[in-house]
Scaffold this active site. Structure first.
Site, PDB file in Angstrom:
ATOM      1  CG  HIS A 137      -6.663  49.580-131.531  1.00 26.29           C
ATOM      2  ND1 HIS A 137      -5.526  49.539-131.424  1.00 26.29           N
ATOM      3  CD2 HIS A 137      -6.439  50.110-130.280  1.00 26.29           C
ATOM      4  CE1 HIS A 137      -4.957  49.451-130.855  1.00 26.29           C
ATOM      5  NE2 HIS A 137      -5.428  49.618-129.790  1.00 26.29           N
ATOM      6  CD  GLU A 149      -3.998  48.342-135.280  1.00 25.62           C
ATOM      7  OE1 GLU A 149      -2.620  48.127-135.544  1.00 25.62           O
ATOM      8  OE2 GLU A 149      -4.379  47.811-133.450  1.00 25.62           O
TER       9      GLU A 149
HETATM   10  P1  NAI Z   1     -10.015  55.459-118.964  1.00 22.59           P
HETATM   11  O1  NAI Z   1      -9.811  54.621-117.765  1.00 22.59           O
HETATM   12  O2  NAI Z   1      -8.785  56.350-119.113  1.00 22.59           O
HETATM   13  O3  NAI Z   1     -11.130  55.644-119.581  1.00 22.59           O
HETATM   14  C1  NAI Z   1     -12.372  54.918-118.985  1.00 22.59           C
HETATM   15  C2  NAI Z   1     -13.540  55.899-119.133  1.00 22.59           C
HETATM   16  O4  NAI Z   1     -14.869  54.779-118.874  1.00 22.59           O
HETATM   17  C3  NAI Z   1     -13.415  56.188-117.516  1.00 22.59           C
HETATM   18  O5  NAI Z   1     -14.022  57.786-117.733  1.00 22.59           O
HETATM   19  C4  NAI Z   1     -15.341  55.556-116.647  1.00 22.59           C
HETATM   20  O6  NAI Z   1     -15.494  55.964-116.022  1.00 22.59           O
HETATM   21  C5  NAI Z   1     -15.636  55.555-117.825  1.00 22.59           C
HETATM   22  N1  NAI Z   1     -16.955  54.054-118.192  1.00 22.59           N
HETATM   23  C6  NAI Z   1     -16.197  52.071-117.393  1.00 22.59           C
HETATM   24  N2  NAI Z   1     -17.459  51.586-117.707  1.00 22.59           N
HETATM   25  C7  NAI Z   1     -18.005  52.503-118.004  1.00 22.59           C
HETATM   26  C8  NAI Z   1     -20.092  52.536-118.253  1.00 22.59           C
HETATM   27  N3  NAI Z   1     -20.101  51.308-118.728  1.00 22.59           N
HETATM   28  N4  NAI Z   1     -20.547  53.385-118.997  1.00 22.59           N
HETATM   29  C9  NAI Z   1     -19.956  54.704-119.374  1.00 22.59           C
HETATM   30  N5  NAI Z   1     -18.251  54.921-118.956  1.00 22.59           N
HETATM   31  C10 NAI Z   1     -17.263  53.742-117.889  1.00 22.59           C
HETATM   32  O7  NAI Z   1      -9.274  54.277-120.716  1.00 22.59           O
HETATM   33  P2  NAI Z   1      -8.536  54.903-121.684  1.00 22.59           P
HETATM   34  O8  NAI Z   1      -7.431  54.342-121.733  1.00 22.59           O
HETATM   35  O9  NAI Z   1      -9.116  55.671-121.978  1.00 22.59           O
HETATM   36  O10 NAI Z   1      -8.847  52.987-122.691  1.00 22.59           O
HETATM   37  C11 NAI Z   1     -10.558  53.093-122.707  1.00 22.59           C
HETATM   38  C12 NAI Z   1     -10.661  51.614-124.371  1.00 22.59           C
HETATM   39  O11 NAI Z   1      -9.392  52.010-124.856  1.00 22.59           O
HETATM   40  C13 NAI Z   1      -9.850  50.989-123.472  1.00 22.59           C
HETATM   41  O12 NAI Z   1     -10.907  49.894-123.835  1.00 22.59           O
HETATM   42  C14 NAI Z   1      -7.962  50.717-123.796  1.00 22.59           C
HETATM   43  O13 NAI Z   1      -7.896  49.026-124.185  1.00 22.59           O
HETATM   44  C15 NAI Z   1      -8.163  51.175-125.128  1.00 22.59           C
HETATM   45  N6  NAI Z   1      -6.857  51.820-125.795  1.00 22.59           N
HETATM   46  C16 NAI Z   1      -6.289  52.668-124.822  1.00 22.59           C
HETATM   47  C17 NAI Z   1      -5.049  53.168-125.206  1.00 22.59           C
HETATM   48  C18 NAI Z   1      -4.833  54.460-124.323  1.00 22.59           C
HETATM   49  O14 NAI Z   1      -3.099  54.770-124.493  1.00 22.59           O
HETATM   50  N7  NAI Z   1      -5.004  54.105-123.189  1.00 22.59           N
HETATM   51  C19 NAI Z   1      -5.150  52.970-126.903  1.00 22.59           C
HETATM   52  C20 NAI Z   1      -6.182  52.288-128.037  1.00 22.59           C
HETATM   53  C21 NAI Z   1      -6.701  51.852-126.596  1.00 22.59           C
END
Ligand code: NAI
Length: 384
Positions: A137, A149
């Site tokens: 994480h 983490e």
């Molecule tokens: P985001 O929405 O910016 O990016 C997600 C990306 O994944 C999108 O570009 C989407 O097109 C792609 N995607 C969706 N389904 C897919 C699939 N089946 N195969 C390939 N690509 C796919 O999301 P973000 O904010 O980057 O978060 C991603 C993960 O990280 C989540 O699990 C979130 O909980 C976690 N996270 C987010 C943080 C934040 O501050 N934004 C901090 C730490 C963890």
């Protein structure tokens, strides 16, 4: 090493940069071509800016960029040693992806999720080899925040934990190990920084400006709680609070606030929407904090003791070691000191007395003192 990153959004793109900066070959996958191209171009921009500022040589920037390839299909991950998933935060979608990945990668490949709020154990359960699944994480922005983490699922083998820690440490990050429990370390322990500040505001104890001022001046925090929530975005911050609360079977310790919920409903998300607790319009009237030293110190102490209580209780429940709890809060959310060190400094007895006084005043479960603090007071011991 060959690293696969799935999802090229905020987190995936940042993690890809970190992995490539550490000299790994990286394959980034996104099913959305527009997002993928955007991530590629924005990394190029970031690297040029770092070069202009003299933080990176042009050769190094070019080599980082050339280590990454950008692809649409997960089939390109067949040679990976480690895959980190950073797609949408939905259990069913992550489980489907992990099950599909197992048909593509070798049996030795580590499968990691960057999830913030889902159980890693439940993601692992979708796999034939759940022992190679782990939570890794990162914090946003991944290239800047040092903390990572490491979250073993119930099924994860010790060998995979050891290898994952060694790998992420070699990426210039500080790893902490945490139990697979809601919010892991940081998102669990940080809750009162927001919720107790809002509670003070709701009670009319002080204005947002005064509370922010108190936490910065007397606590040494870089940002006040209201400024920070406005920066994080209330949509995101409220969602984390609500998830932690419901995941803890609605423990009143984590109850979200209507005040923040209303901001979300009004789409007053904070800086990104121009208005949150503060108004970011050029024409907005600025309110000054009230500078009454004693009451400001009291405000800061109340929020701090609630944070200390959370940290102590996480230790009590073996969520992580005391060193990792302190490191997580200083490196994951830039607290000026580790909370358990801070508790020693303030005095364990003083912490217990303050929490008991709050409990006595409100008779609300959120103010219940951790049994660990109470035991430590009785035996006159410190954390360090
Ligand atoms: P985001 O929405 O910016 O990016 C997600 C990306 O994944 C999108 O570009 C989407 O097109 C792609 N995607 C969706 N389904 C897919 C699939 N089946 N195969 C390939 N690509 C796919 O999301 P973000 O904010 O980057 O978060 C991603 C993960 O990280 C989540 O699990 C979130 O909980 C976690 N996270 C987010 C943080 C934040 O501050 N934004 C901090 C730490 C963890």
């Amino acid at each position: 090493m060959k690293i696969g990153i799935i999802g090229s959004g905020t987190m995936g793109a940042g993690i890809a940069q970190v992995a490539a900066q550490a000299g790994n070959n990286v394959v980034v996958i996104d099913t959305n071509e527009t997002v993928l191209n955007k991530a590629k171009h924005s990394l190029q921009n970031t690297l040029s800016k770092l070069t202009e500022k003299g933080k990176l040589s042009a050769e190094k920037a070019a080599s980082i960029f050339s280590l990454i390839s950008w692809e649409l299909s997960i089939n390109k991950l067949n040679e990976s040693d480690l895959v980190i998933e950073a797609i949408v935060e939905r259990l069913d979608i992550k489980q489907t992806l992990f099950a599909a990945l197992e048909h593509i990668v070798s049996e030795q490949c580590i499968l990691a999720s960057n999830t913030s709020s889902l159980s890693v154990t439940s993601i692992a359960s979708a796999c034939k080899l759940p022992q190679r699944v782990i939570g890794i994480h990162f914090f946003n922005p991944a290239p800047v925040m040092e903390l990572v983490e490491i979250v073993p699922a119930l099924q994860t083998s010790q060998d995979i934990v050891t290898k994952s820690i060694a790998m992420i440490d070699s990426w210039n990050k500080k790893t902490v190990r945490t139990k697979d429990t809601p919010g892991f370390i940081v998102n669990r322990i940080a809750r009162p920084f927001y919720s107790e500040a809002i509670r003070l505001y709701d009670e009319g104890v002080a204005s947002i400006e005064t509370i922010d001022h108190a936490m910065k001046v007397y606590g040494g925090f870089r940002m006040g709680p209201f400024e920070l929530m406005d920066l994080i975005g209330h949509d995101v911050n409220y969602a984390v609070t609500e998830t932690v609360w419901s995941s803890f079977y609605f423990d009143p310790r984590y109850t979200p606030s209507f005040t923040q919920k209303r901001l979300v409903e009004a789409k007053w998300f904070g800086r990104k929407s121009g208005r949150g607790f503060y108004d970011y319009a050029d024409t907005a009237i600025k309110h000054e904090p009230e500078l009454h030293e004693e009451s400001a110190k009291e405000i800061c102490w109340r929020v701090l003791v609630m944070l200390i209580n959370e940290a102590a209780n996480a230790l009590f429940l073996h969520v992580a070691s005391k060193e990792d709890i302190d490191l997580a809060m200083t490196k994951g959310v830039n607290y000026p000191k580790g909370l358990l060190h801070w508790a020693d400094e303030k005095g364990i007895a003083a912490c217990v007395e303050k929490l008991d006084a709050l409990y006595e005043e409100y008779h609300e479960d959120r103010y219940r003192c951790s049994p660990l603090l109470r035991k430590m007071k009785a035996s006159n011991t410190n954390f360090y």
